[in-house]
Design an enzyme around this catalytic site. Structure first.
Site, PDB file in Angstrom:
ATOM      1  CG  HIS A 143       9.624   0.072 -11.035  1.00 47.90           C
ATOM      2  ND1 HIS A 143       9.522  -0.964 -11.592  1.00 47.90           N
ATOM      3  CD2 HIS A 143       8.620   0.791 -10.789  1.00 47.90           C
ATOM      4  CE1 HIS A 143       8.119  -1.033 -11.603  1.00 47.90           C
ATOM      5  NE2 HIS A 143       7.644   0.232 -11.270  1.00 47.90           N
ATOM      6  CG  ASP A 357       6.629 -13.915  11.791  1.00 50.97           C
ATOM      7  OD1 ASP A 357       7.484 -13.236  12.362  1.00 50.97           O
ATOM      8  OD2 ASP A 357       6.165 -14.544  12.206  1.00 50.97           O
TER       9      ASP A 357
END
Length: 415
Positions: A143, A357
């Site tokens: 983060h 994908d």
């Protein structure tokens, strides 16, 4: 340990944190992408695809080179030294479709995610290959360098390189935000991540489909401030309403209640070239319900959440760099005290997770995991018109939450 395919130039070898990165929680952000098998796949093809995956990740790291570096807390900077990111492949002795069909316990999903330590790289990837040829990709990203938007941008570029084998000429830079909003000496109360030293936390997934969200919107009064709230505002508001009801029943009285959620500033500021800036770039919104407020219908919660999100966005629209810095530095969260409740919620909705994908087709499911903290995470369903709420609560509070009439009506738990 995968390194960028091209060494990072010397003039980019150090990246100072921005003001937003400086106060980001020192934890990792997880996501899992689930891909069902293709009938044409065999072990040789899977090996070939995994090799391609590694190469495309190395190519992607040339554009996202800070992720292959190492964080230096004492300097508030990242040494972009190309030490690399962790990449792991595992074999899973199970059938993915069967695993998903049974409704996997959220705790089991954590085994598909790379584990991290304080000394870990800033990015970790675990590719889990099931007996059937199905695959689950787990990503953990620090983060310190990434919010949801940055992770989404990274995944989008990685999938594009996986498919085309080429990189785009230019991409948004990690350096833009530090140059405009440099880190500084800070004092006061800032947002800290939910504590992981709480009693046992359990995470459950609740699915609000399009029909449930439509029915919830029908409950909004026609004289409400927000008569057409977004899906996220409605779901967030209902969850908050249920949690305040549990708190009132538990303590025998109403308490001050606060819902804290990050607001992505990209696209809301009129500052040039920040629409796609990488790093952390959010302001926290806090919706507040005072104990003496008697009206506690869903409409009231929607008005509070919607107004907070709107006011934060409006305030940013005309703000200068100095204005935004001042808003951020002067932001204070309510002092934590025993007679109040604070809930944390984050939304990953509208990010293109289901377009990821890597060569296995688009994911069948994109999921969160179980976390040892009280936190609410909202993610789109695959259809795009529903929301999955991943909610972490203390065991006794989760039992009450699951029994709530609104929850039983609109979204029974999915494990």
């Amino acid at each position: 340990m995968l390194k960028p395919s091209t060494p990072t130039p010397n003039h980019l070898r150090s990246l100072k944190l921005s003001l937003f990165d400086q106060v980001a929680p020192r934890l990792y952000v997880p996501v899992l992408f689930h891909y069902l098998p293709n009938s044409e796949w065999n072990s040789e093809l899977i090996t070939e695809r995994c090799d391609k995956l590694q190469k495309s990740l190395a190519e992607t790291l040339t554009k996202f080179y800070p992720l292959a570096g190492r964080f230096r807390e004492d300097e508030l900077s990242v040494h972009c030294n190309d030490e690399g990111v962790e990449y792991v492949e595992t074999k899973v002795n199970a059938d993915l479709a069967e695993f998903l069909h049974q409704g996997p316990k959220s705790e089991l999903l954590n085994d598909l995610l790379p584990t991290y330590k304080p000394s870990s790289p800033l990015l970790l990837v675990q590719v889990n290959i099931f007996n059937c040829g199905g695959l689950v990709m787990g990503i953990n990203i620090s983060h310190i360098l990434a919010d949801g938007f940055t992770l989404g941008t990274f995944v989008k570029e990685w999938t594009r390189i996986s498919q085309t084998g080429t990189t785009e000429g230019s991409l948004p830079s990690f350096g833009r935000l530090p140059s405009l909003f440099p880190s500084r000496v800070l004092s006061g109360t800032y947002i800290s991540p939910p504590s992981d030293k709480c009693p046992k936390i359990v995470t459950r997934r609740f699915v609000f489909d399009a029909l449930a969200i439509a029915k919830l919107k029908e409950r909004i009064n026609s004289n409400a401030t927000f008569t057409r709230p977004t899906r996220v505002v409605v779901v967030m508001s209902l969850i908050w309403k249920v949690l305040t009801g549990i708190s009132t029943a538990k303590h025998g009285k109403s308490r001050d209640s606060h819902l804290l959620f990050p607001v992505n500033l990209r696209g809301k500021s009129n500052l040039p070239s920040l629409e796609h800036a990488l790093g952390n770039f959010c302001l926290a919104g806090i919706a507040t319900l005072e104990a003496n407020q008697s009206r506690k219908e869903l409409t009231d919660f929607v008005n509070m959440v919607g107004s907070t999100a709107r006011d934060t966005s409006v305030g940013i629209a005309k703000a200068s760099v100095d204005d935004i810095t001042s808003m951020f530095v002067n932001f204070k969260i309510p002092c934590q005290k025993e007679e109040m409740d604070m809930y944390f919620c984050t939304s990953w909705c509208k990010f293109p997770w289901y377009e990821a994908d890597f060569g296995w087709g688009k994911p069948f499911w994109v999921s969160d995991v179980s976390k040892p903290a009280e936190l609410i995470t909202l993610i789109d369903t695959k259809s795009g018109d529903g929301i999955e709420a991943w909610i972490g609560l203390k065991e006794n509070e989760m039992a009450e939450f699951q029994r709530d009439p609104d929850i039983l009506t609109f979204c029974p738990p999915q494990n």
